[in-house]
Design a protein around this motif. Structure first.
Motif, short mmCIF file in Angstrom:
data_model
loop_
_atom_site.label_atom_id
_atom_site.label_comp_id
_atom_site.label_asym_id
_atom_site.label_seq_id
_atom_site.Cartn_x
_atom_site.Cartn_y
_atom_site.Cartn_z
N SER A 79 -26.69 -61.22 50.54
CA SER A 79 -27.03 -61.86 51.80
C SER A 79 -28.09 -61.03 52.52
O SER A 79 -28.35 -59.88 52.17
N PHE A 80 -28.71 -61.65 53.49
CA PHE A 80 -29.74 -60.98 54.28
C PHE A 80 -29.30 -60.95 55.74
O PHE A 80 -30.02 -61.38 56.64
N GLY A 81 -28.09 -60.44 55.97
CA GLY A 81 -27.52 -60.43 57.30
C GLY A 81 -27.75 -59.13 58.04
O GLY A 81 -28.39 -58.20 57.54
N VAL A 82 -27.16 -59.04 59.22
CA VAL A 82 -27.30 -57.85 60.06
C VAL A 82 -26.77 -56.62 59.36
O VAL A 82 -27.36 -55.53 59.40
N LYS A 83 -25.63 -56.76 58.67
CA LYS A 83 -24.95 -55.61 58.08
C LYS A 83 -25.62 -55.07 56.83
O LYS A 83 -25.28 -53.98 56.36
N ASP A 84 -26.58 -55.80 56.24
CA ASP A 84 -27.01 -55.52 54.88
C ASP A 84 -28.08 -54.46 54.71
O ASP A 84 -28.38 -54.05 53.60
N ILE A 119 -25.66 -51.08 56.60
CA ILE A 119 -25.81 -50.23 57.77
C ILE A 119 -24.44 -49.71 58.17
O ILE A 119 -23.40 -50.23 57.72
N GLU A 120 -24.41 -48.68 59.02
CA GLU A 120 -23.14 -48.15 59.49
C GLU A 120 -22.54 -49.11 60.51
O GLU A 120 -23.25 -49.70 61.33
N GLY A 121 -21.24 -49.30 60.46
CA GLY A 121 -20.58 -50.17 61.43
C GLY A 121 -19.18 -50.53 60.97
O GLY A 121 -18.87 -50.50 59.78
N ASP A 122 -18.33 -50.86 61.93
CA ASP A 122 -16.94 -51.19 61.61
C ASP A 122 -16.85 -52.45 60.75
O ASP A 122 -15.97 -52.57 59.89
N TYR A 123 -17.75 -53.40 60.97
CA TYR A 123 -17.70 -54.64 60.20
C TYR A 123 -17.98 -54.37 58.72
O TYR A 123 -17.27 -54.85 57.85
N ALA A 124 -19.00 -53.57 58.44
CA ALA A 124 -19.32 -53.23 57.05
C ALA A 124 -18.23 -52.41 56.41
O ALA A 124 -17.93 -52.55 55.22
#
Length: 400
Positions: free
Chosen positions: A224-229, A303-308
């Motif tokens: 995917s090409f999302g925020v988290k990627d 990217i760093e983040g709780d969702y990832a």
């Protein structure tokens, strides 16, 4: 009733429900398909009901590898979803009712958590005699971090509240990561059995890795090409690498929202090395596996983040199965399964400089890269083979 290891068990009738595209799709589709394949190999009856999907990618109804599937309301998106939600609910309930098999253990296997689009169907199915299993791959508590617009934010807010009531509507919960297991253990307080099922692969789709890099080494990103990627960070790293390595190329496949794809394509076109970046779009499985096997350095970025950190990157399993040296952002349970510089090359999430250094290391150490690829493939076959996971999933469903 059938005999299994000396005990009497009911035949399973498992209905997979969700908004995932089917039969062509990405991570969610493949996760469901691997579960279907594993259960059918153990004589379970399986069907797929998709609440809504775009028919540009798939026919709305049909059979895939012998499994019947039906789309309740094709192309139901945007404002039409809000306006026609009661119709979607009614038609979904009718579709569920028609799949019930008297004398069998009927299970509604819901991809994702309780949500605004499935809650009424779930409650109806439970009254009809279905047992309800939710397959959780993301954390709704942190989904607001990647919400795209106000409609997405509203749905996320509602879904988050429903997720916290999952113990009142579930007979079982499947989770993809240890963080999600911890969360739903806390929410259900032992009232609902949990099953841990990480990412899965079909080993037959991958040939073993090559013995060396090609004359024009190819990095590859797929997904995917999302925020988290972390796609912008990957492109930043490639720009700097391309300035030093005239033959290096970057292949990109997959898809995302219209807005995110526009941003990604604009970024690619702005690259000084854009002639060596090839975006191939969404690929059918046969083409995708061929392109992936032909690449040299698969890159699983986040990217760093709780969702990832709550999920688990599905593509990592596929990348490892190629036998190529994989660069992976160190999120979620990756470090628990894989050893850095032995099975995989771990990088800091969202750090373009770390990605750049990792590629340089592999290009400068081809022998170590080769061994890393072999070790990663071995781990993938041991940990993520859908057939090995299937027996445990079958036992979990029988025990509900």
């Amino acid at each position: 009733m059938k005999t299994d290891a000396g005990r009497q068990v009911q035949e399973l009738n498992v209905i997979f429900l969700g908004d995932f595209p089917y039969p062509k799709g990405m991570a969610g589709t493949k996760r469901i398909q691997h579960a279907i394949d594993a259960l059918k190999e153990n004589n379970a009856n399986c069907r797929v009901i998709i609440s809504r999907q775009k028919i540009a990618l798939n026919e709305p109804d049909g059979f895939y590898q012998g499994t019947p599937y039906r789309t309740v309301m094709p192309d139901l998106i945007g404002w039409r979803l809000g306006a026609l939600l009661p119709v979607l609910i009614a038609k979904s309930c009718i579709a569920i009712r028609r799949t019930f098999m008297a004398g069998s253990k009927n299970i509604l296997f819901v991809y994702g958590p309780p949500s605004l689009s499935n809650i009424f169907t779930v409650l109806y199915a439970r009254r009809r005699g279905f047992m309800i299993v939710f397959d959780i791959v993301e954390d709704e508590d942190h989904a607001m971090d990647i919400a795209k617009d106000w409609q997405h934010k509203v749905r996320t807010f509602v879904n988050r509240g429903l997720s916290h009531r999952i113990a009142d509507m579930a007979d079982g919960v499947v989770v993809i990561s240890s963080r999600l297991k911890e969360k739903f253990s806390r929410l259900t307080r032992g009232r609902v059995p949990l099953h841990f099922r990480p990412v899965s692969i079909d080993p037959d789709c991958f040939r073993s890795g090559s013995e060396s890099f090609g004359a024009e080494p190819k990095m590859i990103y797929s997904g995917s090409f999302g925020v988290k990627d972390g796609v912008p960070q990957l492109l930043d790293a490639f720009d700097r690498l391309a300035a030093r390595h005239g033959s290096l190329r970057l292949i990109m496949t997959g898809m995302g929202s219209d807005q995110k794809m526009k941003e990604a394509l604009n970024r690619i076109n702005a690259s000084p090395a854009r002639s060596r970046i090839e975006y191939m779009g969404y690929l059918d499985d046969e083409k995708y596996y061929a392109v992936l096997s032909d690449a040299d350095i698969p890159c699983m970025t986040r990217i760093e983040g709780d969702y990832a950190n709550a999920g688990f990157p599905f593509k990592l399993g596929e990348f490892l199965a190629t036998g190529k040296p994989v660069i992976a952002s160190n999120v979620s349970d990756i470090g628990m399964y894989l050893e850095d510089r032995q099975d995989v090359l771990l990088v800091k999430p969202g750090d373009a400089g770390d990605i750049e250094a990792a590629v340089e290391y592999l290009l400068s150490n081809p022998d170590k890269a080769l061994q890393m690829g072999k070790s990663g493939r071995k781990k993938a076959l041991q940990l993520f083979d859908y057939r090995l996971q299937g027996r445990a999933l079958l036992d979990f469903l029988h025990a509900l």
